[in-house]
Design a protein around this motif. Structure first.
Motif, PDB file in Angstrom:
ATOM      1  N   LEU A 110      52.448  43.754  44.141  1.00  0.00           N
ATOM      2  CA  LEU A 110      51.866  44.157  42.858  1.00  0.00           C
ATOM      3  C   LEU A 110      52.925  44.306  41.776  1.00  0.00           C
ATOM      4  N   GLY A 111      54.180  44.415  42.171  1.00  0.00           N
ATOM      5  CA  GLY A 111      55.255  44.461  41.202  1.00  0.00           C
ATOM      6  C   GLY A 111      55.614  43.100  40.625  1.00  0.00           C
ATOM      7  N   ASP A 112      55.151  42.040  41.262  1.00  0.00           N
ATOM      8  CA  ASP A 112      55.436  40.686  40.772  1.00  0.00           C
ATOM      9  C   ASP A 112      54.314  40.262  39.828  1.00  0.00           C
ATOM     10  N   ARG A 113      54.343  40.790  38.632  1.00  0.00           N
ATOM     11  CA  ARG A 113      53.261  40.555  37.669  1.00  0.00           C
ATOM     12  C   ARG A 113      53.126  39.073  37.314  1.00  0.00           C
ATOM     13  N   GLN A 114      54.233  38.349  37.326  1.00  0.00           N
ATOM     14  CA  GLN A 114      54.173  36.924  37.014  1.00  0.00           C
ATOM     15  C   GLN A 114      53.321  36.177  38.033  1.00  0.00           C
ATOM     16  N   ALA A 115      53.480  36.512  39.316  1.00  0.00           N
ATOM     17  CA  ALA A 115      52.694  35.849  40.366  1.00  0.00           C
ATOM     18  C   ALA A 115      51.222  36.219  40.275  1.00  0.00           C
ATOM     19  N   LEU A 116      50.906  37.391  39.732  1.00  0.00           N
ATOM     20  CA  LEU A 116      49.519  37.838  39.647  1.00  0.00           C
ATOM     21  C   LEU A 116      48.793  37.254  38.441  1.00  0.00           C
ATOM     22  N   LEU A 168      45.882  35.931  32.388  1.00  0.00           N
ATOM     23  CA  LEU A 168      45.944  34.489  32.176  1.00  0.00           C
ATOM     24  C   LEU A 168      44.767  33.803  32.871  1.00  0.00           C
ATOM     25  N   ASP A 169      44.562  32.535  32.537  1.00  0.00           N
ATOM     26  CA  ASP A 169      43.510  31.765  33.190  1.00  0.00           C
ATOM     27  C   ASP A 169      43.744  31.767  34.701  1.00  0.00           C
ATOM     28  N   GLU A 170      42.677  32.004  35.465  1.00  0.00           N
ATOM     29  CA  GLU A 170      42.698  32.050  36.922  1.00  0.00           C
ATOM     30  C   GLU A 170      43.558  33.185  37.479  1.00  0.00           C
ATOM     31  N   GLY A 171      44.022  34.069  36.581  1.00  0.00           N
ATOM     32  CA  GLY A 171      44.797  35.209  37.042  1.00  0.00           C
ATOM     33  C   GLY A 171      43.944  36.454  37.125  1.00  0.00           C
ATOM     34  N   LEU A 172      44.580  37.562  37.461  1.00  0.00           N
ATOM     35  CA  LEU A 172      43.880  38.830  37.522  1.00  0.00           C
ATOM     36  C   LEU A 172      43.620  39.360  36.117  1.00  0.00           C
ATOM     37  N   SER A 173      42.505  39.997  35.951  1.00  0.00           N
ATOM     38  CA  SER A 173      42.259  40.706  34.700  1.00  0.00           C
ATOM     39  C   SER A 173      43.015  42.036  34.752  1.00  0.00           C
ATOM     40  N   PRO A 174      43.295  42.629  33.597  1.00  0.00           N
ATOM     41  CA  PRO A 174      43.940  43.960  33.624  1.00  0.00           C
ATOM     42  C   PRO A 174      43.147  44.967  34.454  1.00  0.00           C
ATOM     43  N   GLY A 175      41.818  44.880  34.405  1.00  0.00           N
ATOM     44  CA  GLY A 175      40.994  45.786  35.191  1.00  0.00           C
ATOM     45  C   GLY A 175      41.157  45.577  36.686  1.00  0.00           C
ATOM     46  N   GLU A 176      41.224  44.312  37.107  1.00  0.00           N
ATOM     47  CA  GLU A 176      41.429  44.021  38.526  1.00  0.00           C
ATOM     48  C   GLU A 176      42.791  44.516  38.990  1.00  0.00           C
ATOM     49  N   TYR A 177      43.790  44.331  38.151  1.00  0.00           N
ATOM     50  CA  TYR A 177      45.128  44.802  38.505  1.00  0.00           C
ATOM     51  C   TYR A 177      45.142  46.319  38.665  1.00  0.00           C
ATOM     52  N   GLU A 178      44.466  47.018  37.763  1.00  0.00           N
ATOM     53  CA  GLU A 178      44.395  48.470  37.859  1.00  0.00           C
ATOM     54  C   GLU A 178      43.701  48.890  39.154  1.00  0.00           C
ATOM     55  N   ASN A 234      45.206  51.130  42.265  1.00  0.00           N
ATOM     56  CA  ASN A 234      44.508  52.310  42.776  1.00  0.00           C
ATOM     57  C   ASN A 234      44.177  52.199  44.266  1.00  0.00           C
ATOM     58  N   HIS A 235      44.170  50.977  44.775  1.00  0.00           N
ATOM     59  CA  HIS A 235      43.875  50.743  46.193  1.00  0.00           C
ATOM     60  C   HIS A 235      45.098  50.926  47.088  1.00  0.00           C
ATOM     61  N   ALA A 236      46.280  51.138  46.527  1.00  0.00           N
ATOM     62  CA  ALA A 236      47.503  51.158  47.335  1.00  0.00           C
ATOM     63  C   ALA A 236      47.440  52.216  48.433  1.00  0.00           C
ATOM     64  N   LEU A 237      47.016  53.421  48.089  1.00  0.00           N
ATOM     65  CA  LEU A 237      46.947  54.476  49.084  1.00  0.00           C
ATOM     66  C   LEU A 237      45.910  54.161  50.152  1.00  0.00           C
ATOM     67  N   ARG A 238      44.746  53.657  49.718  1.00  0.00           N
ATOM     68  CA  ARG A 238      43.703  53.316  50.681  1.00  0.00           C
ATOM     69  C   ARG A 238      44.148  52.174  51.583  1.00  0.00           C
ATOM     70  N   PHE A 284      40.462  40.505  48.607  1.00  0.00           N
ATOM     71  CA  PHE A 284      40.723  41.840  49.144  1.00  0.00           C
ATOM     72  C   PHE A 284      39.869  42.885  48.424  1.00  0.00           C
ATOM     73  N   LEU A 285      39.821  42.815  47.106  1.00  0.00           N
ATOM     74  CA  LEU A 285      38.997  43.763  46.355  1.00  0.00           C
ATOM     75  C   LEU A 285      37.537  43.681  46.786  1.00  0.00           C
ATOM     76  N   SER A 286      37.067  42.472  47.008  1.00  0.00           N
ATOM     77  CA  SER A 286      35.688  42.276  47.442  1.00  0.00           C
ATOM     78  C   SER A 286      35.482  42.867  48.838  1.00  0.00           C
ATOM     79  N   ALA A 287      36.421  42.586  49.756  1.00  0.00           N
ATOM     80  CA  ALA A 287      36.292  43.072  51.131  1.00  0.00           C
ATOM     81  C   ALA A 287      36.382  44.590  51.197  1.00  0.00           C
ATOM     82  N   ALA A 288      37.175  45.168  50.291  1.00  0.00           N
ATOM     83  CA  ALA A 288      37.383  46.621  50.322  1.00  0.00           C
ATOM     84  C   ALA A 288      36.444  47.369  49.393  1.00  0.00           C
TER      85      ALA A 288
END
Length: 332
Positions: A160-166, A170-180, A184-188, A324-328
């Motif tokens: 998650l620290g590699d924002r460029q890879a995420l 950008l097109d086909e990238g994560l939205s800011p909301g998805e990244y947030e 928030n899922h890190a602990l879970r 992962f977000l979908s599965a979790a």
């Protein structure tokens, strides 16, 4: 495929052809036609070698996947019944030469309509994994990536620290909301990894791209090939890709009755290791955690690519993070 790839350069092809010819002489095998290049990808290439002993296949991969020849060679020694016959390797360069492994399972099923192959393939693969659980030191020694459960929470945070890879925003990238949400899922996610560890199912070799295009049928046996994406991890992670691809190819629901029957065929050998109820609980959690393992595999491959291929294939990282977000969903 653009000609800027290493695999298409005349000097590289000259070296590869020269190595192949040296191996053929040592094997007392004669060339029977031109060496062809049927598969070219940014991360690997395959050459077909027509000989008086039948077709042989040469494979070369990026350094991040260079453990494949050594691993395939070891598997051929430990499980010759279901892995490729390796004739020669160059571990330093990530090259190998193998015999023809037969017809792709995908083509066999498409031509025959016989889906029951999977009922035999999946227990066989599970048995191989059970056996490889006793070979972790050997696997790690030849460079198979270590994605065991204890390593995953930190790997998740680093990813998650590699924002460029995420590709955030950008097109086909994560939205800011998805990244947030992922932050928030890190602990879970760490809790899921600990929960999965508590089931005490031995970690093992997992293919991470186990589908009908990487399984071959020859003389009544199944040959598991293309171990470049493999890692040492929870064994049930393998089914993340397997069941997604099967559902797509069969045109069935991911959690439908046909997939459940196949899941049961896969887990049956594992009931010798732990109770069926334990295995089923672990399997369900592994399908969530395993999506992150798939992200890590893609992230490693894409990080080893040059442009324009890094941009062309980079969407796989955010795509699998969405999986992962979908599965979790509902787990936080």
């Amino acid at each position: 495929m653009p000609s800027s790839l290493t695999w298409t350069q005349p000097h590289w092809l000259q070296h590869a052809h020269g190595w192949i010819l040296v191996q053929l002489r040592q094997l007392n095998v004669s060339l029977r036609g031109p060496i062809e290049q049927p598969h070219i990808y940014p991360w690997a290439t395959v050459l077909r070698v027509s000989t008086d002993r039948g077709d042989l296949f040469f494979k070369a991969s990026l350094p991040v996947l260079a453990h494949e020849p050594a691993l395939t060679e070891m598997l051929a020694r430990w499980r010759p019944d279901c892995t490729a016959d390796v004739l020669a390797t160059d571990r330093d360069r990530g090259w190998m030469l193998t015999r023809d492994a037969g017809a792709k399972l995908r083509d066999v099923i498409a031509s025959s309509g016989d889906r029951s192959h999977w009922m035999r393939v999946l227990p066989l693969y599970a048995e191989l994994q059970i056996q490889m659980g006793e070979r972790l030191a050997d696997l790690l020694a030849v460079g198979v990536p270590d994605h065991r459960l204890g390593t995953l929470p930190r790997r998740y945070e680093n990813l998650l620290g590699d924002r460029q890879a995420l590709r955030i925003g950008l097109d086909e990238g994560l939205s800011p909301g998805e990244y947030e949400r992922l932050l928030n899922h890190a602990l879970r996610f760490a809790e899921l990894c600990r929960s999965l560890e508590e089931f005490d199912i031995p970690e093992s070799l997992q293919h991470d791209d186990f589908h009908s295009g990487n399984i071959f049928v020859q003389d009544g046996r199944y040959v598991f090939f293309d171990w470049g994406d493999s890692c040492v991890a929870h064994p049930f992670f393998s089914m993340v890709v397997t069941f997604r691809v099967i559902a797509h190819e069969f045109g069935v629901e991911a959690g439908g009755p046909e997939i459940v029957r196949l899941r049961d065929a896969y887990i049956e050998p594992w009931t010798r290791v732990r109770s069926r109820s334990t295995v089923l609980e672990a399997f369900a959690i592994a399908q969530q955690v395993g999506t992150v393992c798939r992200v890590l595999t893609w992230h490693g491959v894409i990080s080893g690519l040059e442009e324009p291929f890094r941009s062309e294939y980079g969407e796989a990282v955010p795509r699998w993070l969405r999986a992962f977000l979908s599965a979790a969903s509902g787990q936080v």
